[in-house]
Design an enzyme around this catalytic site. Structure first.
Site, short mmCIF file in Angstrom:
data_model
loop_
_atom_site.label_atom_id
_atom_site.label_comp_id
_atom_site.label_asym_id
_atom_site.label_seq_id
_atom_site.Cartn_x
_atom_site.Cartn_y
_atom_site.Cartn_z
N ALA A 70 2.75 3.39 0.37
CA ALA A 70 1.62 4.04 1.00
C ALA A 70 0.75 3.18 1.89
CB ALA A 70 0.85 5.16 0.11
N LEU A 122 -8.39 1.20 -1.19
CA LEU A 122 -7.22 1.97 -1.97
C LEU A 122 -5.90 1.06 -1.82
CD1 LEU A 122 -8.18 5.59 -1.48
CD2 LEU A 122 -8.53 4.19 -3.48
N TYR A 123 -5.68 0.76 -0.41
CA TYR A 123 -4.58 0.12 -0.44
C TYR A 123 -4.47 -1.43 -0.87
CZ TYR A 123 -0.60 -2.25 1.92
OH TYR A 123 0.56 -3.17 2.34
N SER A 124 -5.54 -1.95 -0.92
CA SER A 124 -5.56 -3.37 -1.63
C SER A 124 -5.49 -3.15 -3.16
CB SER A 124 -7.11 -4.02 -1.38
OG SER A 124 -7.22 -4.36 0.22
N LYS A 135 -2.07 -1.99 -4.37
CA LYS A 135 -0.93 -2.90 -4.15
C LYS A 135 -1.18 -3.98 -5.08
CE LYS A 135 2.04 -3.51 -1.49
NZ LYS A 135 3.41 -2.98 -1.54
#
Length: 323
Positions: free
Chosen positions: A75, A139-141, A144
């Protein structure tokens, strides 16, 4: 001729990876969650396996009989629902790891990112010893980083895991980053942060794929590797060249760095607390990746994988200009 399993095969990196694997003589199976993804994967020469990252049965079916798997599905984005980022990037990675181990896959290569190290600070001459930031407010950081932790922790005898981390993946056929930048520039919504004069690492998609293939062939189990285009470049100069390759005039508007950080934090707070439509005008993640230095050492990939960029920025930009 071996068979390889790929997730994210309908995306930018996964698609180019399929093409490389096919050119190297491999048969490829790739997870496809929709009819559109199915058609895209077939067009790249791979066999689609219908299912999602939640579907352990489909994942096991795709990985059955494969010694090697690449996990490129994720995502993406700088804003969204926590549940979705966690479902795809964390639980999805957990499911792919389990399915591949159950199916007898020998080596698992994960597409990581420098974003897993981001929590608000510049990344200056970082390498693989720099800690992951699963607690990052982006959120991505955070997701992941958690995904990479799962991958490295899963390494064991008979199931080898390797992570390859590109930064700012670009090139002809980009379906995510460049279209967003172009759309913002054409809409007059793109502004440089602090003039955009900081240095940044980049990784052409062909260099990304080269790193992934070398990671599969030579990566030491349980290790992560950064891969880039080599020397860093001034962010504004590079993004301006990308926009020019698409016939878009680079913007001139700039937001002071001292203002961008508080603006992003305030916007995220407001959108998180109130039922506001759309999304914040600037997020912390966007501020970090487009307004802060990101320079990366790739000595480890050079020494252990024999990695060197296979495409220069000049070659990549010329390909994009030609269409």
């Amino acid at each position: 001729m071996s068979t390889v399993f790929v997730t994210g095969g309908s995306g930018f990196i996964g698609g180019r990876l399929i093409e490389r694997l096919r050119a190297d003589g491999h048969e490829v199976r790739a997870l496809a969650r929709s009819e559109r993804a199915d058609a895209t994967i077939r067009g790249r020469g791979a066999e689609p396996v219908r299912g999602d990252l939640d579907d352990l049965g489909a994942l096991r079916s795709g990985a059955a009989g494969c010694e090697l798997a690449f996990h490129a599905a994720a995502a993406l984005g700088d804003w969204g629902e926590r549940e979705e980022f966690e479902r795809v990037n964390v639980e999805g990675t957990r499911n792919v790891l389990q399915a591949c181990a159950d199916a007898g896959v020998r080596r698992f290569v994960h597409v990581g990112t420098e974003a897993a190290l981001l929590a608000g600070q510049p990344l200056i001459e970082v390498d693989e010893t720099t800690p992951l930031r699963p607690e990052s407010p982006a959120l991505y950081s955070s997701t992941k980083a958690k995904a990479e932790q799962l991958v490295l922790a899963a390494n064991r005898d008979g199931f080898e895991t390797v992570v390859v981390r590109p930064r700012f993946v670009w090139g002809h056929g980009d379906t995510s980053l460049l279209p967003t930048i172009v759309q913002m520039a054409r809409a007059g919504k793109f502004a440089w942060i602090g003039g955009g004069l900081h240095m940044t690492a980049t990784t052409h998609v062909d260099n990304t794929v080269e790193g992934l293939v070398l990671g599969a062939q030579r990566g030491r189990p349980g290790n992560a590797y950064f891969v880039t285009d080599g020397e860093p470049v001034v962010f504004r100069e590079f993004v301006s060249a990308l926009l020019a390759s698409q016939g878009v005039e680079p913007p001139t508007r700039s937001v002071p760095t001292w203002l961008a950080g508080p603006l992003a934090a305030a916007g995220e707070t407001a959108w998180g607390a109130l039922p506001l439509p759309g999304r914040p005008p600037l997020t912390r993640f966007t501020y970090w990746v487009s307004g802060l230095e990101c320079t990366i050492r790739i000595n480890k990939a050079r020494e252990q994988l024999g990695y060197e960029p296979v495409k220069t920025r000049e070659q990549g930009l010329a390909e994009m200009q030609a269409g």
